[in-house]
Design a protein around this motif. Sequence first.
Motif, mmCIF file in Angstrom:
data_model
loop_
_atom_site.group_PDB
_atom_site.id
_atom_site.type_symbol
_atom_site.label_atom_id
_atom_site.label_comp_id
_atom_site.label_asym_id
_atom_site.label_seq_id
_atom_site.Cartn_x
_atom_site.Cartn_y
_atom_site.Cartn_z
ATOM 1 N N UNK A 143 0.831 -1.205 0.000
ATOM 2 C CA UNK A 143 0.000 0.000 0.000
ATOM 3 C C UNK A 143 0.863 1.251 0.000
ATOM 4 N N UNK A 144 0.390 2.286 -0.704
ATOM 5 C CA UNK A 144 1.080 3.566 -0.742
ATOM 6 C C UNK A 144 0.554 4.437 0.398
ATOM 7 N N UNK A 145 0.908 4.089 1.589
ATOM 8 C CA UNK A 145 0.489 4.792 2.803
ATOM 9 C C UNK A 145 1.484 4.403 3.895
ATOM 10 N N UNK A 146 1.696 5.245 4.893
ATOM 11 C CA UNK A 146 0.954 6.470 5.198
ATOM 12 C C UNK A 146 1.484 7.688 4.446
ATOM 13 N N UNK A 147 0.622 8.690 4.326
ATOM 14 C CA UNK A 147 1.034 9.993 3.821
ATOM 15 C C UNK A 147 1.566 10.808 4.998
ATOM 16 N N UNK A 148 2.790 11.291 4.892
ATOM 17 C CA UNK A 148 3.446 11.993 5.994
ATOM 18 C C UNK A 148 3.612 13.489 5.714
ATOM 19 N N UNK A 149 2.707 14.023 4.906
ATOM 20 C CA UNK A 149 2.761 15.458 4.629
ATOM 21 C C UNK A 149 2.532 16.241 5.921
ATOM 22 N N UNK B 163 4.377 10.451 14.891
ATOM 23 C CA UNK B 163 3.739 9.494 15.792
ATOM 24 C C UNK B 163 2.607 8.736 15.102
ATOM 25 N N UNK B 164 1.755 9.459 14.376
ATOM 26 C CA UNK B 164 0.611 8.811 13.744
ATOM 27 C C UNK B 164 1.033 7.985 12.533
ATOM 28 N N UNK B 165 2.051 8.475 11.805
ATOM 29 C CA UNK B 165 2.560 7.695 10.679
ATOM 30 C C UNK B 165 3.149 6.376 11.132
ATOM 31 N N UNK C 103 2.904 -4.428 2.933
ATOM 32 C CA UNK C 103 4.081 -3.548 2.978
ATOM 33 C C UNK C 103 3.594 -2.098 2.908
ATOM 34 N N UNK C 104 4.055 -1.265 3.834
ATOM 35 C CA UNK C 104 3.682 0.141 3.855
ATOM 36 C C UNK C 104 4.724 0.981 3.123
ATOM 37 N N UNK C 105 4.320 2.170 2.703
ATOM 38 C CA UNK C 105 5.225 3.093 2.026
ATOM 39 C C UNK C 105 5.002 4.499 2.556
ATOM 40 N N UNK C 106 6.007 5.082 3.212
ATOM 41 C CA UNK C 106 5.915 6.479 3.634
ATOM 42 C C UNK C 106 6.105 7.356 2.406
ATOM 43 N N UNK C 107 5.169 8.291 2.201
ATOM 44 C CA UNK C 107 5.203 9.017 0.944
ATOM 45 C C UNK C 107 4.833 10.493 1.092
ATOM 46 N N UNK C 108 5.016 11.222 -0.036
ATOM 47 C CA UNK C 108 4.597 12.604 -0.216
ATOM 48 C C UNK C 108 5.345 13.584 0.677
ATOM 49 N N UNK C 109 6.653 13.489 0.692
ATOM 50 C CA UNK C 109 7.414 14.468 1.465
ATOM 51 C C UNK C 109 7.327 15.822 0.771
#
Length: 241
Positions: A186-192, A215-217, A235-241
């Motif tokens: 999955x393409x989440x979480x979004x860490x903007x 914390x929430x990510x 599998x998670x993906x931290x994205x959108x910096x």
Amino acid sequence: MTLRKTKLLSLLLLAGCALAPMSAVADQSAAAQSFTDWPTLTPARAPDAAMEARIARIVASMTLAQKIGQMTQPDVRYISPEEVTQYYIGSVLNGGGAWPAMNKHATVAEWAALSDRYHDAALATDMAVKIPLIWGTDAVHGHNNVSGATLFPHNIGLGAAHDSDLIERIGRATARQVRATGITWVFAPTLAVGENRRWGRTYESYSSDPQQVAEYGEALVRGLQGDLTGDGDVVATAKHY
């Protein structure tokens, strides 16, 4: 050009030559110092030397076309299982507006069936070592591309709840629904870190506070991934910096 201007130009050139090395040293020193601002992180999983050696052997056995195919990720709207085999495709994805056979009401069974077809196609290549395909999806607040899946509040709402345990449980529920459709990434979480409400995707930010976003990510990643060994883990993906 007058003699005075010529002398001035010469002095400026000499000054530039003299200062250039000092400036370069200063830049390097500043860069080295800035790196100390970043924390030293310990990976959750220690590197597996045997696995790394196996990966190296697999890559060494691949042709250029196979390597390119493994690094290519087409949208499911534009790649057939047959083309996955032909071009050695390593992964596919679907974002918003992409469903099996472009049917937004596709059933869970239809999603899983397409996943199976892609999986089988990846294992039908002539590669020396068959590499399974991985499918990624934008499941950012539930498995939101699938008709009938549970939709949770978006990040701006979850951040306002101030409950990291709730976010982790949402990640766990999302992971199970994603796996039910045969998808494992999955393409989440979004860490903007949304600081300006005029930004069109502010709703994807948990908070304007980087500490809360972190914390929430982390909580969502724990929920999505579990220990990465169960049938309900993705599998998670931290994205959108």
